[in-house]
Design a protein around this motif. Structure first.
Motif, mmCIF file in Angstrom:
data_model
loop_
_atom_site.group_PDB
_atom_site.id
_atom_site.type_symbol
_atom_site.label_atom_id
_atom_site.label_comp_id
_atom_site.label_asym_id
_atom_site.label_seq_id
_atom_site.Cartn_x
_atom_site.Cartn_y
_atom_site.Cartn_z
ATOM 1 N N LYS A 140 0.814 -1.206 0.000
ATOM 2 C CA LYS A 140 0.000 0.000 0.000
ATOM 3 C C LYS A 140 0.857 1.270 0.000
ATOM 4 N N LEU A 141 1.971 1.242 0.721
ATOM 5 C CA LEU A 141 2.813 2.434 0.873
ATOM 6 C C LEU A 141 4.160 2.264 0.171
ATOM 7 N N ALA A 142 4.173 1.460 -0.880
ATOM 8 C CA ALA A 142 5.430 1.132 -1.568
ATOM 9 C C ALA A 142 6.219 2.377 -1.984
ATOM 10 N N LYS A 143 5.524 3.338 -2.571
ATOM 11 C CA LYS A 143 6.198 4.545 -3.051
ATOM 12 C C LYS A 143 6.787 5.345 -1.895
ATOM 13 N N HIS A 144 6.011 5.507 -0.826
ATOM 14 C CA HIS A 144 6.474 6.282 0.326
ATOM 15 C C HIS A 144 7.654 5.596 1.015
ATOM 16 N N ILE A 171 4.583 6.648 9.169
ATOM 17 C CA ILE A 171 4.440 5.192 9.146
ATOM 18 C C ILE A 171 5.571 4.571 8.326
ATOM 19 N N ALA A 172 5.856 5.181 7.167
ATOM 20 C CA ALA A 172 6.941 4.681 6.319
ATOM 21 C C ALA A 172 8.281 4.741 7.054
ATOM 22 N N ALA A 173 8.499 5.830 7.812
ATOM 23 C CA ALA A 173 9.735 5.968 8.585
ATOM 24 C C ALA A 173 9.836 4.868 9.632
#
Length: 205
Positions: A140-144, A171-173
């Motif tokens: 879902k957050l692949a790009k981020h 969240i990505a961090a």
């Protein structure tokens, strides 16, 4: 000796500049700024239209401040900032502008946003311990996640300052286990975003 140290510092800055240039960081920031302008313009236009044709925004905000306890409004905002930025912070900034102590409540909002980012970071860190959830989040957050791995702290700075969901960046961090102490420092720019936006929004409402 001093000249040698300065030379090394300049070389490091030059290398960083080249890295961010070649990896598309500057283009990403420029694109994010362009995307940020439209929501701001739409928000301002919507406020103007509602205020002139439907209801008095100032009266509505005063009514909210008189009807709902500040603790409830702040709790709703904290929940929003912790879960993908569900409600635009600008609405809460406008609410703070009509409160009994605008600067105090603006600072509390900024603090809630900062805390919400920390909670989001914790969520990202927690999902890494659950393989199935981690896989879903990474899709879902692949790009981020990719951009955070590539640009690190600079992306957190952009997320803290620009009108994009700060929770997603946080969240990505957490997922990539970005150093927590560094995250806390970069995320402080969240306060600058709220104070700068308040300069405009407080005058509007």
């Amino acid at each position: 000796m001093k000249e040698k140290a300065k030379s090394k510092k300049k070389s490091r800055i030059r290398l960083l500049h080249q890295y961010y240039k070649y990896t598309g960081f500057y283009g990403f920031v420029g694109s994010s700024l362009k995307k940020a302008v439209l929501p701001i313009v739409i928000f301002i236009g919507a406020l103007w239209a509602v205020d002139h044709f439907f209801l008095n925004i100032e009266d509505m905000l005063v009514h909210i401040t008189e009807t709902y306890q500040p603790a409830k409004v702040l709790a709703i905002f904290l929940l929003s900032e912790s879960l993908l930025g569900l409600v635009p912070p600008e609405l809460f900034i406008a609410w703070a502008g009509k409160s009994a102590a605008p600067f105090l409540f603006l600072t509390l909002l900024a603090s809630m946003s900062y805390l919400g980012g920390v909670i989001s970071y914790g969520i990202g860190l927690s999902v890494t311990k659950i393989p199935s959830v981690r896989l879903l989040m990474e899709v879902k957050l692949a790009k981020h996640i990719h951009n955070t791995r590539k640009w690190g702290g600079f992306l957190i700075i952009v997320g803290a300052l620009l009108p994009i969901p700060f929770a997603i960046t946080s969240i990505a961090a957490g997922i990539i286990r970005f150093p927590f102490s560094s995250y806390l420092i970069f995320a402080l720019l969240r306060f600058a975003r709220f104070y700068l936006y308040a300069l405009v929004i407080f005058k509007m409402v």
